[in-house]
Structures are given as C-alpha cells and as structure tokens.
Design a protein around this motif. Structure first.
Motif, PDB file in Angstrom:
ATOM      1  N   LEU A   1       0.904  -1.285  -0.157  1.00 15.20           N
ATOM      2  CA  LEU A   1       0.176  -0.079  -0.179  1.00 15.20           C
ATOM      3  C   LEU A   1       0.945   1.489   0.026  1.00 15.20           C
ATOM      4  O   LEU A   1       1.745   1.487   0.799  1.00 15.20           O
ATOM      5  CB  LEU A   1      -0.459  -0.042   1.077  1.00 15.20           C
ATOM      6  CG  LEU A   1      -1.732   0.869   1.663  1.00 15.20           C
ATOM      7  CD1 LEU A   1      -2.708   1.369   0.095  1.00 15.20           C
ATOM      8  CD2 LEU A   1      -2.327   1.204   2.666  1.00 15.20           C
ATOM      9  N   ALA A   2       1.163   2.240  -1.642  1.00 11.59           N
ATOM     10  CA  ALA A   2       1.790   3.156  -1.032  1.00 11.59           C
ATOM     11  C   ALA A   2       1.099   4.316  -1.065  1.00 11.59           C
ATOM     12  O   ALA A   2      -0.245   4.274  -1.580  1.00 11.59           O
ATOM     13  CB  ALA A   2       2.405   3.205  -2.423  1.00 11.59           C
ATOM     14  N   TYR A   3       1.460   5.469  -0.416  1.00 12.24           N
ATOM     15  CA  TYR A   3       0.823   6.548  -0.090  1.00 12.24           C
ATOM     16  C   TYR A   3       1.763   8.023   0.198  1.00 12.24           C
ATOM     17  O   TYR A   3       2.820   7.845   0.525  1.00 12.24           O
ATOM     18  CB  TYR A   3       0.164   6.339   1.816  1.00 12.24           C
ATOM     19  CG  TYR A   3       1.418   5.780   2.636  1.00 12.24           C
ATOM     20  CD1 TYR A   3       1.532   5.109   2.954  1.00 12.24           C
ATOM     21  CD2 TYR A   3       1.602   6.878   3.170  1.00 12.24           C
ATOM     22  CE1 TYR A   3       2.720   4.312   3.867  1.00 12.24           C
ATOM     23  CE2 TYR A   3       2.532   6.718   4.192  1.00 12.24           C
ATOM     24  CZ  TYR A   3       3.081   5.640   4.711  1.00 12.24           C
ATOM     25  OH  TYR A   3       3.676   5.583   5.797  1.00 12.24           O
ATOM     26  N   ARG A   4       0.902   8.731  -0.520  1.00 14.23           N
ATOM     27  CA  ARG A   4       1.776   9.970   0.270  1.00 14.23           C
ATOM     28  C   ARG A   4       1.724  10.154   1.932  1.00 14.23           C
ATOM     29  O   ARG A   4       0.578  10.773   2.753  1.00 14.23           O
ATOM     30  CB  ARG A   4       1.358  11.212  -0.629  1.00 14.23           C
ATOM     31  CG  ARG A   4       1.047  11.092  -2.694  1.00 14.23           C
ATOM     32  CD  ARG A   4       1.476  12.312  -2.696  1.00 14.23           C
ATOM     33  NE  ARG A   4      -0.562  12.744  -3.266  1.00 14.23           N
ATOM     34  CZ  ARG A   4      -0.158  14.192  -1.549  1.00 14.23           C
ATOM     35  NH1 ARG A   4       1.021  15.148  -2.001  1.00 14.23           N
ATOM     36  NH2 ARG A   4      -1.305  14.806  -1.609  1.00 14.23           N
ATOM     37  N   PRO A   5       3.060  10.206   2.589  1.00 11.88           N
ATOM     38  CA  PRO A   5       2.697  10.960   3.345  1.00 11.88           C
ATOM     39  C   PRO A   5       2.419  12.124   4.092  1.00 11.88           C
ATOM     40  O   PRO A   5       1.812  11.661   5.262  1.00 11.88           O
ATOM     41  CB  PRO A   5       4.810  10.982   3.345  1.00 11.88           C
ATOM     42  CG  PRO A   5       5.372   9.731   2.759  1.00 11.88           C
ATOM     43  CD  PRO A   5       3.703  10.343   1.920  1.00 11.88           C
ATOM     44  N   GLU A   6       2.325  13.291   3.377  1.00 12.28           N
ATOM     45  CA  GLU A   6       1.946  14.305   3.511  1.00 12.28           C
ATOM     46  C   GLU A   6       0.297  14.611   3.411  1.00 12.28           C
ATOM     47  O   GLU A   6      -0.736  14.756   4.469  1.00 12.28           O
ATOM     48  CB  GLU A   6       1.956  15.459   1.886  1.00 12.28           C
ATOM     49  CG  GLU A   6       1.244  16.404   1.947  1.00 12.28           C
ATOM     50  CD  GLU A   6       1.330  17.169   0.635  1.00 12.28           C
ATOM     51  OE1 GLU A   6       2.436  16.661   0.163  1.00 12.28           O
ATOM     52  OE2 GLU A   6       0.922  18.252   0.662  1.00 12.28           O
ATOM     53  N   ALA A   7      -0.408  12.709   3.332  1.00 10.94           N
ATOM     54  CA  ALA A   7      -1.598  12.858   3.823  1.00 10.94           C
ATOM     55  C   ALA A   7      -2.397  12.084   4.494  1.00 10.94           C
ATOM     56  O   ALA A   7      -3.592  11.627   5.107  1.00 10.94           O
ATOM     57  CB  ALA A   7      -2.771  11.991   2.643  1.00 10.94           C
ATOM     58  N   PHE A   8      -0.938  11.498   5.102  1.00 14.98           N
ATOM     59  CA  PHE A   8      -1.057  11.023   6.308  1.00 14.98           C
ATOM     60  C   PHE A   8      -0.184  11.315   7.181  1.00 14.98           C
ATOM     61  O   PHE A   8       0.409  10.730   7.938  1.00 14.98           O
ATOM     62  CB  PHE A   8      -0.708   9.553   6.235  1.00 14.98           C
ATOM     63  CG  PHE A   8      -2.019   8.499   5.088  1.00 14.98           C
ATOM     64  CD1 PHE A   8      -2.923   7.572   6.171  1.00 14.98           C
ATOM     65  CD2 PHE A   8      -1.755   8.220   4.040  1.00 14.98           C
ATOM     66  CE1 PHE A   8      -3.930   7.460   4.896  1.00 14.98           C
ATOM     67  CE2 PHE A   8      -2.768   7.804   3.201  1.00 14.98           C
ATOM     68  CZ  PHE A   8      -3.646   7.155   3.367  1.00 14.98           C
TER      69      PHE A   8
ATOM     70  N   ASP B   1      -0.531  11.480  10.754  1.00 11.80           N
ATOM     71  CA  ASP B   1      -0.437  10.548  11.788  1.00 11.80           C
ATOM     72  C   ASP B   1       0.049   9.460  11.755  1.00 11.80           C
ATOM     73  O   ASP B   1      -0.204   9.010  12.712  1.00 11.80           O
ATOM     74  CB  ASP B   1      -2.028  10.498  12.360  1.00 11.80           C
ATOM     75  CG  ASP B   1      -2.989  11.843  12.416  1.00 11.80           C
ATOM     76  OD1 ASP B   1      -2.023  13.063  12.970  1.00 11.80           O
ATOM     77  OD2 ASP B   1      -4.049  11.854  12.833  1.00 11.80           O
ATOM     78  N   GLY B   2       0.631   9.648  11.035  1.00 10.02           N
ATOM     79  CA  GLY B   2       1.731   7.666  10.310  1.00 10.02           C
ATOM     80  C   GLY B   2       0.785   6.791   9.560  1.00 10.02           C
ATOM     81  O   GLY B   2      -0.181   6.931   8.617  1.00 10.02           O
ATOM     82  N   ALA B   3       1.776   6.413   9.466  1.00  7.09           N
ATOM     83  CA  ALA B   3       1.196   5.038   7.958  1.00  7.09           C
ATOM     84  C   ALA B   3      -0.096   4.396   8.246  1.00  7.09           C
ATOM     85  O   ALA B   3      -0.523   4.480   9.523  1.00  7.09           O
ATOM     86  CB  ALA B   3       2.473   4.281   7.936  1.00  7.09           C
ATOM     87  N   PRO B   4      -1.123   4.261   7.165  1.00  3.58           N
ATOM     88  CA  PRO B   4      -2.006   3.614   7.489  1.00  3.58           C
ATOM     89  C   PRO B   4      -1.742   2.127   7.588  1.00  3.58           C
ATOM     90  O   PRO B   4      -0.464   1.940   7.434  1.00  3.58           O
ATOM     91  CB  PRO B   4      -2.438   3.543   5.821  1.00  3.58           C
ATOM     92  CG  PRO B   4      -1.026   3.610   4.879  1.00  3.58           C
ATOM     93  CD  PRO B   4      -0.725   5.091   5.716  1.00  3.58           C
ATOM     94  N   THR B   5      -2.362   1.942   8.361  1.00  3.63           N
ATOM     95  CA  THR B   5      -2.574   0.099   8.716  1.00  3.63           C
ATOM     96  C   THR B   5      -3.356  -0.688   8.353  1.00  3.63           C
ATOM     97  O   THR B   5      -3.055  -1.744   8.345  1.00  3.63           O
ATOM     98  CB  THR B   5      -3.394   0.371  10.431  1.00  3.63           C
ATOM     99  OG1 THR B   5      -4.197   0.895  10.475  1.00  3.63           O
ATOM    100  CG2 THR B   5      -1.526   1.392  10.836  1.00  3.63           C
TER     101      THR B   5
END
Lengths: 317, 368
Positions: free
Chosen positions: B155-162, B164-168
C-alpha cells in the motif's frame, strides 16, 4: 504547290522510342485483347488486401468458436457457441458495448456540429491567410497522432495541469477534469474533428454561395437558409463524415484507455484484455466479431435510411 | 548521507559492475561453458524485459556481466509480457523460431505458457542447487520456469496525506477524503487477496468463496479509484492525482528515488506476495538454447542476484543476499519467516485457473 514530304533527316525522339518500348512490353504482359479487364487489374491489389482481411476474419471466426481450457491453455478441438453466450451473458461486456455505442453516437453528433461550423468558415472565408490559419490549426494536431494527443490532454487537464493552474489564479480549487466519461468524449471529439472537417469541406464547397444569396434575397433569415438550404444540400457530406466518425469512435482504444482512468472502457479495450491479459483468444475473437457485426449493421441501417452520402461517390445509395 | 560520498558516474559504474560481474561469472560458470565443445555462440540473445528501473537492474546485474564473459550481446525486448505471450505461442504452434530467447515473466503468466507446453525444461541448470525453494515453480513438473525473486503489492501512500502516520489497513481507501485519489491495477491484480481479508473473508475460502473480496472492492469502487498500469502510478503520484495505491514495491521505490514524496506499508490484513521468473520458449536452434540456458543459470548465481535484486529492491532466490541499505527491515523486502507471515501467498495453480474470472469480476464492478 506540292505537299511537303517527310523530312529525311527527322530523328525519332528518344522518349518516343522508350514509350514504344513500354507499349510493346505492355502488349506482352497485358495483351490488347485483355483490355476490357484492365479495370480489374487496377483493382486487384485492393481486392487482394480485402481478401487477406477476410481470411483474417475467417480465422478469428474459427478462434471464436473454440473455448480456452485453463488446464492446458489450449483452445478446444471442438466448436461451440460458449464464447458468444459468455459475451452476451456477462454484464460487463454489455456495459462496455452500450458505452461504446452511446459514446460513438454522442461523439458523432458533437463532432458534426463543430465540424460543420469549422468547415463552413473554411469554405466561405474570403481572406487566404485566415483560411490557411484555420487549416494549420486543424491539421497540426492531426499530424501528432492519437496517443501523443491524449497524453497532451493528461498534461493540460491534470490536477496540476495548465487548466487547473489557471483556475487557481482566480481562487478555484483544483478539480478532477480527467478520468471520467466527459474527458473521454472530449478527447474523442478533438481527435475526430479533422476527419469530419475533411469530409464536410467538399460537400460545402459544392454549394454555390449564390444559392444562399438567392435565398436571402427572397427574404429568408440566416437560420432559415441554414435549415432549408445549407443543411439539405450538405447532407451527403454530413452522412459521410458521420459514418466515418461513428465507426472510428466505436472501435477506439487509446482515448478511453488513457483519458478514462481505467473505468471507461470501450469494447476494444475489453477485446484487448481477453487477447493479452487473460490469454482467452476465443472470447476476444467472439467480442471482436460481435463488434464488427454491430458496426456493420449500424452502418448498413444508415445506408438504408439516409444513403451513403459522399461515400457513395455519386451513386444514389 | 550517501550524497556526501564519492559516487562514480554511471558509465564508470557500469564498466566496473560488468567487469566484476564477468569475473564472478567466470567463477560461477560450469566447466561445460568454458569447454572447447560448447556450441557456437550466437551474436546476440534477446531477453524480454520490463522497462525503466526493471530493465536497468537486469542489465546491470545479469546482461552486462554475461556479455563481458561470453561476448554475446544481450538485447532487451521491452514488449509487454502480456503482448509477447500470444506471439510466442503462435511461433511455437507454427513451428517458427520464437521472437525471443528468454522471457522475463510473472510466474502466473509463465505457468500458463508451461501448461501450454511451450517452455523448455531448465532442470539441468547447475546453479539451481544453490537456490531456495522460492526458485521452484509450484505445481509443475521440473523447472519449465525458474523463479528469480519475490515481490510484494504494497500500500503506497503520500506521507503528506497521512500526518498521523502510515495507514494500517487497506480500509484507509474507504475514507471519504480519498474519494477519487486512490489507484489500483486495472485488472485488480495484487488487490483481490487483501480485499478478501479486509472484506471480512478468509484466505482459505479462495477461490471457492470470494464474496468478501468483491464486496470490499465494490466499496472501493464507490471511491472512484483510478485504474492503470505501473507507469501510471508513478505519473499519478508525481502529478498529485492520488494519495494511495496498491502497487509493486519496486515501482514505489523507484518513484521515491525520482523525488516523489512516497512511502509504503504492508497493512494489517497482509499484502500479496508473488514471484517473477525466467523461461525459454521452445523452437530455438540448439546452440541458442544452450546459451539462453547459460544466461538464466548466471541470473540465479549469487553474484548476479545480488546486483539484480539490489536494483529491484526485491528478495532473490539465493540464500545470504544482502538487502539494499534502504530496505533493511522493510516489510516489502521479506527475508525472514516472521516478515513472510504478514504476506499473502496463494498457489500459482489457483491463480492461473481463476485469474481470468477474477479479472472479469473486478472489471464488472469497476466498469459498472
């Protein structure tokens, strides 16, 4: 006075000799007795090409009747209509088929409206430089190719693209302009416009400007001239352009794939998936034949109802 | 801090790598390769490959050292794996010489070719003795394919959108704020199995009952995901079109290397683990078959694997490889049983038999 006799020192020109030689050679290769078949000789390469296409269609028809065995990934030995049943009984294929047909119809209507205005301006404009500018504007993107043009729209209409940046200048937040049905239709209309203009210009050129002047002098307003004079006289061009735009759109692959964001597939995309993604060539072949059949029937209906327009090349139908 | 270190230019690096690889290859080549009776060398062999960082890694780790050692040029054919498949099948069926010598392929696709009987047996490769079980294709006799590494659909993500930390969880995709800002592969590959778990189903029910997966995917569909291929994901992240995507870790890592602010994780439901491999189509002249086999044999040597898999950021099939510095303890580089336990691995046989149906179902949901 006596008639002047032939000059004794006249020299038969070299190019005449060459032409005589060519004629003698032509007589050997294609004797004069075959002259009444010369027309067929010229059409033979085209017939050969069409024959090869028909041969390909026969092979595709054969594939479409064979079911993929996922234990061996070989097509079945026996023929059956299973692939056709699957194609007609699976919701996703009906969905993309309907989307293809409806998008082709919508694109045709929108393209013809825009193309008519453009072609009319092109034909009636008096200044040569404006006509040239219109032609360049029309054909410059035409030479770029479909995929590159679609990619260009990705850059222009993307979230960080030129349009959203311009909107940002007036305080509008970035909005999703791509990857939806509207974006696909927009891309298709832009792609089809030069084809339609090309087919409409000869039809509009054939309408003498004096006809419009005459109608005007009899008191007709421009909308009435358009409706009662221009449109009926341009009908062959509209039908020809409409048929070309409709069939090209119906079978398009790249624009729905690139501007649709994966959720706006046309039937050509579904065919690609079967041939190249799931290796089910039988189902892909069945879908391809059904597309050919649907396109042919729709075009045949238009021929029956409206005639073939400029595609009839002067014939009645 | 690596930027502070001396970094040789690309050409020098390639020269050095090729020379080192060649030396390694000389050490790993069996006696028969060096023997006088080795068949005539072809001028080149053609290896189908994926483009971008994928082919760069293969070139650096395998192809260049192979050329340096044997003098045989390696041409990389970047035709998509799905598109080369029917061409190879047609060539074998018609008794023609196939258009490529070696196909770098997903194991699932390669298994289809093996089941169709168009692959050469690779059981006699000497370096197979030094590989892990991962190299062996499951459910097939012998080695019609040699698996060369594993990979994870993270699950790749943009840290700016999270912040509070990585999605779990994969359920993060259902957050309304990500409507229109998530991406999946256009056939759903990599997502079916975690969706089964995220939808409340069991992996043991695959393939008999995958309703939980379809229900979850239907919920994701409401979020208007973008559907595409590997290059699309990079472009979408780069252009700020998406915040979340299910993609192979190599693509995410490459995008990050190219300056895209990106991170990735293996959510609590797990992530799909699969393998790629190399295989040789039937119908090659004897001497070309011999050298194609030698290429694959070298590709599974420890030295080649170290460089190739470093470039890909993926775990190879030879024990004792050193992970790239940026992937130590990264869940997308599973090299311990504990890390593997978080990943979902479904047998190739089940995938091959059902993939077409799964793709169709996914399309049905997404195109509706």
């Amino acid at each position: 006075m006596s008639e002047p006799g032939p000059k004794q020192d006249f020299r038969y020109p070299l190019h005449w000799r060459l032409m005589d030689g060519v004629e003698r050679l032509a007589d050997i290769v294609w004797p004069r007795s075959m002259a009444r078949h010369t027309g067929w000789l010229f059409i033979a390469p085209a017939l050969l090409l069409v024959g090869l296409l028909v041969l390909g269609l026969v092979q595709i028809a054969d594939s479409s009747l064979r079911v993929l065995d996922t234990a061996t990934f070989l097509p079945s030995e026996d023929w059956s209509l299973t692939n056709y049943e699957k194609a007609l009984g699976t919701k996703v294929y009906l969905t993309v088929a309907w989307r293809s047909v409806s998008a082709a119809a919508l694109t045709t209507v929108l393209t013809l409206i825009l193309a008519f205005a453009y072609a009319y301006a092109l034909v009636r404009v008096r200044k040569a430089w404006i006509r040239k500018a219109l032609l360049i504007t029309l054909f410059l993107p035409f030479f770029i190719g479909q995929v590159v043009r679609a990619y260009g729209w990705l850059i222009i209409l993307g979230n960080s693209g030129m349009v959203n940046e311009a909107l940002g200048l007036i305080g509008v937040a970035p909005m999703r302009l791509l990857f939806n049905y509207g974006a696909v239709i927009f891309g298709l209309v832009q792609y089809m416009l030069p084809f339609a203009v090309l087919l409409l210009v000869p039809a509009l050129t054939a309408i003498p400007e004096e006809t419009e002047t005459a109608a005007g002098s009899l008191g007709a307003s421009w909308p009435r001239i358009f409706w009662h004079v221009l449109l009926p006289m341009a009908k062959p061009g509209l039908i020809g352009a409409g048929l070309v735009v409709f069939t090209l759109t119906l079978t398009d692959f790249a624009v729905p794939a690139m501007l649709g964001g994966g959720s706006q597939d046309f039937i050509a995309n579904a065919i690609y998936d079967q041939f190249f993604r799931t290796a089910d060539q039988g189902l892909g072949a069945a879908l391809a034949l059904m597309l050919v059949a649907a396109g042919s029937i729709l075009v045949g209906l238009v021929f029956m109802v409206f005639g073939a327009g400029t595609l009839a090349m002067g014939g009645r139908k | 801090m690596t930027n502070m270190l001396y970094r040789p230019n690309r050409r020098a690096l390639l020269r050095g790598t090729a020379a080192a690889g060649a030396a390694a290859l000389m050490g790993t080549l069996p006696g028969r390769l060096m023997a006088q009776d080795a068949p005539a060398k072809p001028a080149e062999i053609i290896v189908r490959a994926w483009g971008g960082s994928w082919v760069e890694a293969l070139k650096k780790g395998v192809s260049d050292p192979f050329t340096a050692a044997t003098g045989i040029q390696v041409r990389h054919d970047l035709t998509e794996d799905n598109e080369i498949q029917p061409k190879v099948w047609a060539a074998v069926a018609q008794g023609r010489v196939p258009p490529i010598h070696i196909n770098w392929d997903t194991t699932t696709n390669a298994t289809k070719s093996a089941l169709r009987g168009v692959t050469e047996d690779l059981s006699d490769l000497s370096n197979l003795a030094g590989t892990t079980d991962l190299a062996k294709p499951v459910g097939l006799d012998g080695y019609p394919i040699v698996n060369t590494y594993g990979y994870v659909y993270v699950l790749a993500y943009r840290p700016e959108a999270f912040p509070d930390g990585a999605p779990t969880s994969w359920k993060a995709m259902l957050d309304p704020k990500f409507r229109g800002r998530i991406a999946l592969y256009n056939d759903g590959i990599g997502f079916h199995f975690p969706a089964q778990v995220a939808g409340g189903g069991k992996l043991e029910d695959i393939p008999a009952n995958m309703q939980a997966a379809w229900d979850f995917i239907a919920q994701v569909k409401e979020q208007q995901p973008l559907l595409g291929e590997d290059p699309d994901f990079t472009a979408w992240f780069q252009n700020g079109e998406i915040d979340l995507a299910c993609t192979i870790s190599t693509n995410a890592r490459e995008a990050k290397k190219n300056g895209v602010d990106l991170a990735w994780t293996v959510p609590e439901e797990g992530a799909k683990f699969d393998t790629d491999g190399l295989w040789i189509p039937k119908g090659l002249p004897e001497n070309e078959l011999y050298w194609a086999k030698e290429y694959i044999n070298f590709a599974i040597s420890k030295d080649a694997q170290q460089v190739w898999c470093d470039g890909l950021g993926l775990p190879g099939v030879v024990p004792g490889l050193t992970p790239p510095a940026d992937l130590v303890d990264d869940p997308s580089y599973p090299d311990t049983p504990e890390e593997m336990s978080h990943l979902i691995r479904i047998s190739t046989k089940v995938q091959v038999e059902n993939e077409s149906e799964w793709f169709g179902k996914f399309k049905e949901i997404m195109q509706g």
